[in-house]
Write an enzyme that holds these catalytic residues in place. Structure first.
Site: not given
Ligand code: PBG
Length: 331
Positions: A201, A255
Site C-alpha cells: 500500500k 493499492k
Molecule cells: C485507511 C484506508 C485508506 C483507504 C483504504 N483504507 C486511506 C488511507 O490510507 O489514508 C483508501 C481507499 C480509497 O482511497 O478508496 N487505512
C-alpha cells in the site's frame, strides 16, 4: 517468437466478433469484484459524498440492502468503512474495540440479511477512529508507533471477527501485524476467518476522496509516509508481500490500482498467490470527472480499467464501480 506467424494472422483473428470472442485471453465477471461501502449512523440515511460523485454513505439498515443487491448481482464480497461520529474519535482510537461500534453493527445487519450469500470484508486500521486521522497510535512528535499499534489492531480484528466478518483486511501497513492477528484469530476459534493483507500500500495522492468519506481528511495533519510505501519503490513491494504471506495472509492487495499494475504483475509472477488490487477513490473520481467532461465513455472506461486489472494478474478488484460494472456485465 517474432516471425513465427505471418503478420496477417493477427488481423484475421480480429476481423469478426465471434473470432475476437474466441481469442480473448482475459474475462471480467461480477465474481471478480469487491464493492466498498461507507457506513454512517442513523436509519434510512443516505449521504452523498461530494468528492465521490455517485457514491454515498449508508446507514446500517440501508447498507444491508446494498449488500443484498450486491449478492443478487453476483458480487461475492463487500468491503465496509465506517464514518465514525466525531465525538467517538479519540487519540487512541479505542472505538475500534467497541463491540457495538458502527462497523460491528453493520457486519451483524448484513450477515443477518444475507447470511453466507456474500462475504463481508472489514478494514483494520485506526484512521476512522482517531482524533488525528492516522492509522495507528502516535507518540508526542506525531510518529506512528508500529508495535503498540499492532496490539490494538489485534483487538480490532477480534472485535470484527466476533461480529461476523469473513475477511479481515489490515490496511494500516504496520510491520508484523499479520502474524499477531492470525495467531489471535486461531486462538479465539476464528479458524476460517481469512486475512487479505493490504501488503503493498503506497503513500498515495489518490486517497483524498476516501478520507472525506470516512471523515478523516479534516483531522489528518501531515501524511502517512512513515508507514505507507514510497511510490518510487517496487522491489520493496515484493519484500512487503513476502512478509505478509510468511505471516499467514490468505491473499494480498496492491493499492492504488492502475498506476501500480506493474506491482500487481511482479507480485503475481513472484508468489503465485491470490492478488487483489484496490481501484481507489481518486481513481474512481478521475473516471467520473473525465466522463462528465466528455473525455471518454463512462461505461467503456469502467470496463476497460477493470479488465486491465485481470490482465495484470488480479484475482479480483475492489472498486466503487462494482455494482454498476456488474450490471453492465449483464448479471
Ligand atoms: C485507511 C484506508 C485508506 C483507504 C483504504 N483504507 C486511506 C488511507 O490510507 O489514508 C483508501 C481507499 C480509497 O482511497 O478508496 N487505512
Amino acid at each position: 517468437m517474432t516471425g513465427m506467424f505471418p503478420a496477417t494472422r493477427l488481423r484475421r483473428t480480429r476481423a469478426s466478433a465471434w473470432s475476437r470472442a474466441l481469442h480473448r485471453e482475459t474475462v471480467l465477471t461480477p465474481a471478480d469484484l469487491i464493492w466498498p461501502l461507507f457506513v454512517t449512523e442513523g436509519a434510512g440515511v443516505e449521504e452523498p459524498i461530494g468528492s465521490l460523485p455517485g457514491v454515498s454513505r449508508w446507514s446500517v439498515d440501508l447498507v444491508a440492502r446494498r449488500a443484498k443487491e450486491a449478492a443478487a448481482l453476483g458480487i461475492p464480497c463487500i468491503a465496509l468503512f465506517p464514518n465514525t461520529q466525531p465525538e467517538r474519535r479519540t487519540e487512541d482510537g479505542r472505538e475500534a474495540l467497541n463491540p457495538d461500534n458502527l462497523m460491528c453493527r453493520a457486519i451483524r445487519a448484513i450477515k443477518q440479511a444475507c447470511g453466507d450469500d456474500i462475504g463481508v470484508l472489514t478494514d483494520v486500521a485506526l484512521d476512522p477512529y482517531t482524533s488525528h486521522g492516522q492509522d495507528g497510535l502516535i507518540d508526542a512528535a506525531g510518529y506512528v508507533l508500529n508495535d503498540a499499534t499492532a496490539q490494538v489492531l489485534v483487538g480490532q480484528s477480534l472485535n470484527q471477527a466476533a461480529a461476523g466478518a469473513d475477511v479481515i483486511a489490515p490496511s494500516d501497513m504496520m510491520d508484523g501485524r499479520i502474524a499477531v492477528i492470525r495467531d489471535a484469530l486461531e486462538e479465539a476459534g476464528h479458524v476460517n476467518v481469512q486475512i487479505m493483507a493490504y501488503a503493498a500500500k503506497y503513500a498515495s495522492a489518490f486517497y483524498g476522496p476516501f478520507r472525506d468519506a470516512v471523515g478523516s481528511s479534516g483531522l489528518l495533519k501531515g501524511d502517512k509516509k512513515t508507514y505507507q510505501m514510497d511510490p518510487a519503490n517496487a522491489d520493496e513491494a515484493l519484500r512487503e508481500v513476502a512478509m505478509d504471506i510468511a505471516e499467514g495472509a490468505d491473499s494480498v492487495m496492491v493499492k492504488p490500482g492502475l498506476p501500480y499494475l506493474d506491482i500487481v504483475r511482479r507480485v503475481k509472477d513472484a508468489f503465485e498467490v491470490p492478488v487483489f488490487a484496490y481501484q481507489v477513490s481518486g481513481e474512481y473520481a478521475m473516471i467520473e470527472h473525465a466522463a462528465a467532461a466528455g473525455a471518454g465513455d463512462r461505461d467503456a472506461l469502467v470496463l476497460e480499467t477493470l479488465l486491465a486489472f485481470k490482465r495484470a494478474g488480479c484475482s479480483g478488484i475492489l472498486t466503487y464501480h462494482a455494482a454498476h460494472a456488474a450490471r453492465l456485465l449483464g448479471a
